[in-house]
Design a protein around this motif. Sequence first.
Motif, mmCIF file in Angstrom:
data_model
loop_
_atom_site.group_PDB
_atom_site.id
_atom_site.type_symbol
_atom_site.label_atom_id
_atom_site.label_comp_id
_atom_site.label_asym_id
_atom_site.label_seq_id
_atom_site.Cartn_x
_atom_site.Cartn_y
_atom_site.Cartn_z
ATOM 1 N N LEU A 146 62.730 -20.834 -1.982
ATOM 2 C CA LEU A 146 61.988 -19.849 -2.740
ATOM 3 C C LEU A 146 62.868 -18.776 -3.324
ATOM 4 O O LEU A 146 64.015 -18.602 -2.953
ATOM 5 N N ARG B 44 56.021 -12.400 -3.396
ATOM 6 C CA ARG B 44 55.193 -13.570 -3.080
ATOM 7 C C ARG B 44 55.944 -14.546 -2.188
ATOM 8 O O ARG B 44 55.408 -15.048 -1.204
ATOM 9 N N GLY B 45 57.197 -14.814 -2.534
ATOM 10 C CA GLY B 45 57.994 -15.722 -1.721
ATOM 11 C C GLY B 45 58.222 -15.187 -0.321
ATOM 12 O O GLY B 45 58.138 -15.916 0.666
ATOM 13 N N ILE C 288 54.973 -15.518 1.714
ATOM 14 C CA ILE C 288 54.781 -16.901 2.174
ATOM 15 C C ILE C 288 55.741 -17.197 3.326
ATOM 16 O O ILE C 288 55.360 -17.802 4.328
ATOM 17 N N ASN D 44 58.546 -22.598 -3.350
ATOM 18 C CA ASN D 44 57.891 -21.468 -4.007
ATOM 19 C C ASN D 44 58.930 -20.787 -4.881
ATOM 20 O O ASN D 44 59.631 -19.890 -4.432
ATOM 21 N N SER E 52 54.297 -27.850 -2.356
ATOM 22 C CA SER E 52 54.574 -27.016 -3.510
ATOM 23 C C SER E 52 53.567 -25.868 -3.580
ATOM 24 O O SER E 52 52.357 -26.093 -3.551
ATOM 25 N N CYS E 53 54.084 -24.655 -3.681
ATOM 26 C CA CYS E 53 53.256 -23.462 -3.888
ATOM 27 C C CYS E 53 53.484 -22.937 -5.303
ATOM 28 O O CYS E 53 53.276 -21.751 -5.572
ATOM 29 N N ILE E 54 53.938 -23.801 -6.188
ATOM 30 C CA ILE E 54 54.315 -23.408 -7.546
ATOM 31 C C ILE E 54 53.084 -23.453 -8.442
ATOM 32 O O ILE E 54 52.381 -24.465 -8.511
ATOM 33 N N LYS E 55 52.846 -22.344 -9.127
ATOM 34 C CA LYS E 55 51.686 -22.235 -10.008
ATOM 35 C C LYS E 55 51.927 -22.980 -11.320
ATOM 36 O O LYS E 55 53.055 -23.096 -11.775
#
Length: 179
Positions: free
Chosen positions: A15, A20-21, A24, A116, A141-144
């Motif tokens: 990340l 945000r990272g 998480i 992320n 994956s936490c990628i938007k």
Amino acid sequence: MFYSHPTIHKLILLLTVTWRGSAIAKIVAENTKASPDLFEPEVQMWVFEEETTVPESSKNYDASSELSTKPQKLTKLINHFHENVKYLPDIPLPHNLVANPSLQDSVKDSTILVFNLPHQFIGGLCDQMKGHILPYARGVSCIKGVNVSPTGVSLFSESIGAKLGIYCGALSGANIANE
């Protein structure tokens, strides 16, 4: 091909250490520590290395210490203070969370990879990880967003899975806090 794998998982967080990272990372490390029957206690957090200083407003600031008054590697500050003094100040990070600037060292022997980071870095990071991850590793994956290419639209978890040859799921949620 069948791979035997451990019942205790080792996590790596890939990340950018924005707020945000870091948030998480905090949640993952706390939950990992709370479940020693499922996870190794130490969680590696790959961090893109940068230099920063401890803000004078930080509770960790000490005018008599070079650690506060001179630029330091962000990983050094995170590991020393157990806080991301730049992007998530005043929020303690668990002691089992270890910031690591080496991508290859941080992914070594990890069975779960949590992504992320900005989507434009996925390809390059995956290329650097090839040959350094376990063949039975799994990704989250936490990628938007979505990957739009001339061949179509796909989730970033699909891109990660295809590049690394692993299964990769997606974790998603509200984009705005009040959603």
